[in-house]
Each structure stands twice: as C-alpha cells, then as structure tokens.
Design a protein around this motif. Structure first.
Motif, PDB file in Angstrom:
ATOM      1  N   LEU A 155       0.836  -1.201   0.000  1.00  0.00           N
ATOM      2  CA  LEU A 155       0.000   0.000   0.000  1.00  0.00           C
ATOM      3  C   LEU A 155       0.871   1.252   0.000  1.00  0.00           C
ATOM      4  N   ARG A 156       0.276   2.336  -0.507  1.00  0.00           N
ATOM      5  CA  ARG A 156       1.014   3.590  -0.563  1.00  0.00           C
ATOM      6  C   ARG A 156       1.247   4.122   0.848  1.00  0.00           C
ATOM      7  N   LEU A 157       2.452   4.610   1.101  1.00  0.00           N
ATOM      8  CA  LEU A 157       2.840   4.993   2.453  1.00  0.00           C
ATOM      9  C   LEU A 157       2.775   6.509   2.646  1.00  0.00           C
ATOM     10  N   VAL A 158       2.493   6.863   3.878  1.00  0.00           N
ATOM     11  CA  VAL A 158       2.597   8.239   4.350  1.00  0.00           C
ATOM     12  C   VAL A 158       3.670   8.246   5.419  1.00  0.00           C
ATOM     13  N   GLY A 159       4.654   9.124   5.290  1.00  0.00           N
ATOM     14  CA  GLY A 159       5.752   9.111   6.242  1.00  0.00           C
ATOM     15  C   GLY A 159       6.211  10.498   6.616  1.00  0.00           C
ATOM     16  N   SER A 160       6.807  10.583   7.783  1.00  0.00           N
ATOM     17  CA  SER A 160       7.329  11.875   8.228  1.00  0.00           C
ATOM     18  C   SER A 160       8.407  11.652   9.267  1.00  0.00           C
ATOM     19  N   ALA A 167      12.710  10.798  15.156  1.00  0.00           N
ATOM     20  CA  ALA A 167      12.105   9.501  14.850  1.00  0.00           C
ATOM     21  C   ALA A 167      11.614   9.515  13.410  1.00  0.00           C
ATOM     22  N   ARG A 168      11.272   8.333  12.911  1.00  0.00           N
ATOM     23  CA  ARG A 168      10.622   8.176  11.622  1.00  0.00           C
ATOM     24  C   ARG A 168       9.299   7.453  11.842  1.00  0.00           C
ATOM     25  N   VAL A 169       8.256   7.943  11.186  1.00  0.00           N
ATOM     26  CA  VAL A 169       6.931   7.332  11.324  1.00  0.00           C
ATOM     27  C   VAL A 169       6.416   6.985   9.933  1.00  0.00           C
ATOM     28  N   TRP A 170       5.950   5.751   9.784  1.00  0.00           N
ATOM     29  CA  TRP A 170       5.358   5.303   8.525  1.00  0.00           C
ATOM     30  C   TRP A 170       3.973   4.724   8.793  1.00  0.00           C
ATOM     31  N   GLY A 171       3.071   4.960   7.866  1.00  0.00           N
ATOM     32  CA  GLY A 171       1.726   4.410   7.959  1.00  0.00           C
ATOM     33  C   GLY A 171       1.043   4.482   6.617  1.00  0.00           C
ATOM     34  N   SER A 172      -0.039   3.742   6.469  1.00  0.00           N
ATOM     35  CA  SER A 172      -0.805   3.760   5.213  1.00  0.00           C
ATOM     36  C   SER A 172      -2.202   4.347   5.390  1.00  0.00           C
ATOM     37  N   PHE A 173      -2.679   4.438   6.636  1.00  0.00           N
ATOM     38  CA  PHE A 173      -4.029   4.891   6.947  1.00  0.00           C
ATOM     39  C   PHE A 173      -5.070   4.079   6.170  1.00  0.00           C
ATOM     40  N   ARG A 174      -4.789   2.779   6.036  1.00  0.00           N
ATOM     41  CA  ARG A 174      -5.712   1.837   5.396  1.00  0.00           C
ATOM     42  C   ARG A 174      -5.803   0.566   6.244  1.00  0.00           C
ATOM     43  N   LEU A 175      -6.832  -0.234   5.962  1.00  0.00           N
ATOM     44  CA  LEU A 175      -6.968  -1.537   6.618  1.00  0.00           C
ATOM     45  C   LEU A 175      -6.151  -2.561   5.854  1.00  0.00           C
ATOM     46  N   HIS A 176      -5.518  -3.460   6.609  1.00  0.00           N
ATOM     47  CA  HIS A 176      -4.711  -4.501   5.996  1.00  0.00           C
ATOM     48  C   HIS A 176      -5.444  -5.845   6.073  1.00  0.00           C
ATOM     49  N   PHE A 183       1.106   1.083  11.784  1.00  0.00           N
ATOM     50  CA  PHE A 183       2.095   2.158  11.855  1.00  0.00           C
ATOM     51  C   PHE A 183       3.426   1.546  12.282  1.00  0.00           C
ATOM     52  N   MET A 184       4.484   2.121  11.774  1.00  0.00           N
ATOM     53  CA  MET A 184       5.823   1.755  12.232  1.00  0.00           C
ATOM     54  C   MET A 184       6.540   3.013  12.690  1.00  0.00           C
ATOM     55  N   VAL A 185       7.152   2.921  13.856  1.00  0.00           N
ATOM     56  CA  VAL A 185       7.893   4.043  14.431  1.00  0.00           C
ATOM     57  C   VAL A 185       9.331   3.610  14.637  1.00  0.00           C
ATOM     58  N   SER A 296      11.534  12.885   1.795  1.00  0.00           N
ATOM     59  CA  SER A 296      11.517  13.096   0.344  1.00  0.00           C
ATOM     60  C   SER A 296      10.627  12.073  -0.361  1.00  0.00           C
ATOM     61  N   GLY A 297       9.694  12.610  -1.183  1.00  0.00           N
ATOM     62  CA  GLY A 297       8.844  11.757  -1.997  1.00  0.00           C
ATOM     63  C   GLY A 297       7.598  11.256  -1.315  1.00  0.00           C
ATOM     64  N   HIS A 298       7.343  11.628  -0.075  1.00  0.00           N
ATOM     65  CA  HIS A 298       6.174  11.139   0.647  1.00  0.00           C
ATOM     66  C   HIS A 298       5.430  12.300   1.305  1.00  0.00           C
ATOM     67  N   LEU A 299       4.127  12.135   1.334  1.00  0.00           N
ATOM     68  CA  LEU A 299       3.327  13.092   2.077  1.00  0.00           C
ATOM     69  C   LEU A 299       3.582  12.922   3.570  1.00  0.00           C
ATOM     70  N   THR A 300       3.656  14.028   4.280  1.00  0.00           N
ATOM     71  CA  THR A 300       3.685  13.942   5.735  1.00  0.00           C
ATOM     72  C   THR A 300       2.279  13.640   6.243  1.00  0.00           C
ATOM     73  N   ILE A 301       2.196  13.260   7.505  1.00  0.00           N
ATOM     74  CA  ILE A 301       0.881  12.971   8.091  1.00  0.00           C
ATOM     75  C   ILE A 301       0.007  14.217   8.063  1.00  0.00           C
ATOM     76  N   THR A 302       0.602  15.367   8.353  1.00  0.00           N
ATOM     77  CA  THR A 302      -0.172  16.611   8.344  1.00  0.00           C
ATOM     78  C   THR A 302      -0.688  16.922   6.948  1.00  0.00           C
ATOM     79  N   GLU A 303       0.162  16.763   5.925  1.00  0.00           N
ATOM     80  CA  GLU A 303      -0.270  17.016   4.547  1.00  0.00           C
ATOM     81  C   GLU A 303      -1.372  16.048   4.139  1.00  0.00           C
ATOM     82  N   PHE A 304      -1.221  14.801   4.514  1.00  0.00           N
ATOM     83  CA  PHE A 304      -2.241  13.804   4.173  1.00  0.00           C
ATOM     84  C   PHE A 304      -3.580  14.145   4.821  1.00  0.00           C
TER      85      PHE A 304
END
Length: 436
Positions: A155-160, A167-176, A183-185, A296-304
């Motif tokens: 799935l497409r990722l949102v990261g910041s 820290a680095r935070v990744w998530g998709s804001f979708r159901l798996h 989320f991964m921190v 770089s290349g990903h929307l931040t959580i705030t932008e999303f």
C-alpha cells in the motif's frame, strides 16, 4: 506554623479539578514494543459490561481485579501492559506487548498474548483498530524505507520525521489483511517518555480521525433530501412573491412537513456534526504537536490529513450549515404565510363587521319604526280604556262633553306614552354603556 485551609470553605470539586489534568498521563514506552490500540463506540450498559470484562481479564491473568471504574486505568502484567480510557462516546484499549521484540513486525502484536476469546467478547462497536511497531534504529531514511515496504502489503505509504528528526513514522491509513491499520515508528534519539508521547499522539490522531469521519455517511445521506426540500421551499417562496392565488392550507401543510423533516434531521445529526468539529480540532492540535519534517517523496501525516480529512469535515459542516439555513428559511416562509392568512382573516372580519354594522342600522331603523307604532298602539288602547271610563262616569250622572274630553285626552295620552318609551329606551342605553 503556616496557616491551614481546614477552617476555610473549600469547594467540593477542588480535588477533582486538580486530578483532571493528571487523569490521562502519557505512557512511558521503551523500544522495542508492539502496541495495539482499539476504540469502541459504547452505550452506558456496554461500558458496565466492558468493566466486568476487564475484571475477568485480571482474573484470567492471575491478578486482583479493579473494584472501581475510572476514566483512565492502566495495569502492567509483566510483559503485557493494558491501558483503558473512557471518553464521551467511546472507550479505548491500548495493549503493549514487550515480549516478542525479535519477531517480525505485525506478526506479533499488542494483543498476541491476550487470553483466547477475551478480545472477541469485548462489548461495543469497533471504530479504530490498529497496530504500532516500535523499533530502535541507527540507520538512515533510505534503509528505513527498505525495511518498511514489505510490512504494509504494497500500500502507498505516508511518512514523516516528527520531533525534528528524532524519529521516523510510517503508515498507510488503510486496513490490511488482518483487519487492522498499521504504523511503524523508528526511534532514533527519543527518550522513553518522548516515545510514549509520540505514540500517544499517533494513537489519538488515528482515533480522532476515524471518529470525526463518522458524520460523513450521514451528511451524504441527508444532502440529496436537503436539495429536494430546498427546491420545494424555493417554489413556495416564489409563489408567495408572485402574489398569485394560492391554497393557503395546502401551502402551510407543505411548510409544516418540510419543517418537521428538517427538525428530524437536526435531531439526528446535530450531535454527530458537533462531535466531528471537536474531533477534527483535536486532530489538528495533535498534528501541530508532532512538529514534522518532510521525508523526500512522501506526504507527511499533516499534509495527508489536510488533503483528505479536512474536505470531509468541511462537507459535514456544510450540510449542518445548510440544515440551519433551511430551518431559518422555513421559519421566514411560515411567517409570511401566517401574515398572509392573518391579513385575509382581518379582511374577512372587516367585511363581517361592516355587514353587522349595516344590519345594526337597519335594526335600529326598524326599532324606531316599531317604537312609533308602539306609541300609537298603546295610546289607542289607553284612549279606549279612557273612553270606557268616561262613558261610565257620564252614565252615573256626571254631565260633561264626552267628545271634547276624549279629544283633549288623546294628545296627552300620546305624549305620556312617548315619554315613557323614551325613558325606558334611555335606561337600556345606560345599562349597555355600563356593561362596556
């Protein structure tokens, strides 16, 4: 000796006011950890059922159960920690697993070591359910992305990079595939307290995001019906503006029907739309607290969130505002119809009063005519009686001119009768004026 408050009148809620700021403390989390968060909509009865279910969990794990329900309850069972928070309309559970640190992400989760069947019996409707995988890393962002991609099922990722790159935070804001969000921190240089606060903010952002969107299906359901009522109201208003002959009872019935439907929608949606605004504001506040840097290349959580959540919330607000606007317009149209009906009633009353006035004048003229005839009739009978009396007196030996006496008596009798009737008439008039 310092002065004491014992003799002062202390407000009974003073202790609770102090406690309120500390009722939901941030957690302290160490890496690595697996966290699962679940939020459920609950009724008062379901909350009581949940508390009994929480007591059952303590007994299953061999611990003393709590005896009193509190707004925020936290219990450490060794490698498993559970936190339960009560909110206005939902209850949330956070499960922290510190046992399976070396397992692959999302294969072992915060709920992996719950007693079998306990989670399935939890009362309430699940709104939010997601896993967080917390890791301690020393790698760069490129390696982070290489590690992350396989665990989000493509799935497409949102990261910041929140907290100024700590820290680095990744998530998709979708159901798996397991029905949970993920989320991964990756913790670089945050302390346990800072990591706990970051995790809490992520949990609240995702939970409040979903809670704020509960009103969107309702807004979509109501919107077409509002458009139909809007057109009906526009037709009614145009008919009133054109001043054509209209069926007032039918128009009033249509306005009443529209007003009843609007009030039903308002009763059903006002709380939900108000809650959406409140949850959205909480999301925005938590996003500001993240202090994100862009990856770089990903929307931040705030932008999303700004791009996806805000338009949905604006849709709900628009439908709520439209409901209020329609309600005010229906009130104004009803006022115009009532004014129109009142003017029509006043015109009818005016015509009725004019007709009554004409009839009263006719009755008065007839009354005067009857009074004149009554004077003549009464005088005729009195003169007849007087004639009988004069005849009796003449026959008894009194000598006088009967014709002359009778002739002189006629005007006297007429005048006396007329004055008597006028006196009675004035008396009735005085009585009527007193009644007014």
């Amino acid at each position: 000796m310092n002065p004491s408050l014992q003799k002062l009148d202390v407000h009974p809620l003073r202790g609770e006011l102090y406690h309120e700021l500390h009722s939901r403390p941030f957690q302290v989390l160490s890496c690595p950890a697996r966290v699962t968060h679940i939020a459920l909509l609950t009724s008062p009865e379901q909350r009581r059922t949940q508390f009994r279910h929480l007591q059952k969990l303590h007994r299953l794990l061999g611990f003393e159960p709590p005896v009193r329900e509190v707004s925020c309850y936290e219990k450490d069972f060794g490698t498993l920690r559970i936190r339960r928070e009560m909110h206005m309309e939902f209850a949330s559970y956070t499960f922290i697993n510190r046992r399976d640190a070396e397992a692959d992400p999302f294969e072992a989760t915060g709920i992996s070591h719950l007693p079998e069947g306990w989670l399935e019996d939890l009362a309430g409707q699940v709104v939010a359910a997601f896993h967080l995988d917390l890791k301690q890393v020393e790698h760069g962002p490129d390696e982070d992305l290489q590690q992350v991609r396989p665990w989000f099922e493509g799935l497409r990722l949102v990261g910041s990079s929140p907290q100024e790159g700590a820290a680095r935070v990744w998530g998709s804001f979708r159901l798996h595939s397991d029905g949970f969000g993920r989320f991964m921190v990756f913790n670089r240089q945050m302390s346990d307290s800072q990591l706990g606060r970051l995790t809490q903010r992520l949990v609240e952002i995702e939970t409040y995001r979903l809670m704020s969107l509960l009103a969107l299906p309702l807004a979509r359901e109501i919107s077409p019906q509002l458009a139909d009522m809007d057109q009906q109201l526009a037709d009614i208003t145009q008919a009133l503006a054109d001043n054509h002959d209209i069926d007032e009872p039918r128009i009033l019935a249509r306005l009443t029907d529209i007003a009843a439907r609007i009030e039903a929608f308002r009763a059903h949606s006002t709380f939900r739309f108000s809650a959406t605004r409140a949850y959205h504001q909480l999301v925005l506040t938590r996003l500001e607290e993240l202090r994100e840097d862009e990856l770089s290349g990903h929307l931040t959580i705030t932008e999303f969130m700004t791009r996806r959540l805000t338009p949905a919330v604006k849709t709900c607000e628009s439908v709520g505002d439209r409901l209020e606007d329609l309600s005010r317009r229906v009130d104004r149209a009803s006022d115009m119809m009532r004014t129109r009906v009142e003017l029509a009633i006043q015109s009818q009353n005016q015509e009725l009063l004019s007709s009554m006035d004409r009839r009263s004048k006719i009755q008065l003229m007839m009354q005067h005519t009857v009074e004149g005839l009554s004077v003549v009739a009464i005088s005729y009978y009195l003169i007849a009686l007087l004639k009988i009396g004069l005849d009796s007196a003449y026959d008894s030996g009194l000598h006088f001119d009967k014709s002359l006496a009778l002739g002189l008596a006629i005007p006297v009798v007429l005048l006396a009768v007329w004055l008597s009737i006028r006196r009675i008439h004035r008396r009735f008039i005085r009585m009527a004026r007193k009644e007014k």
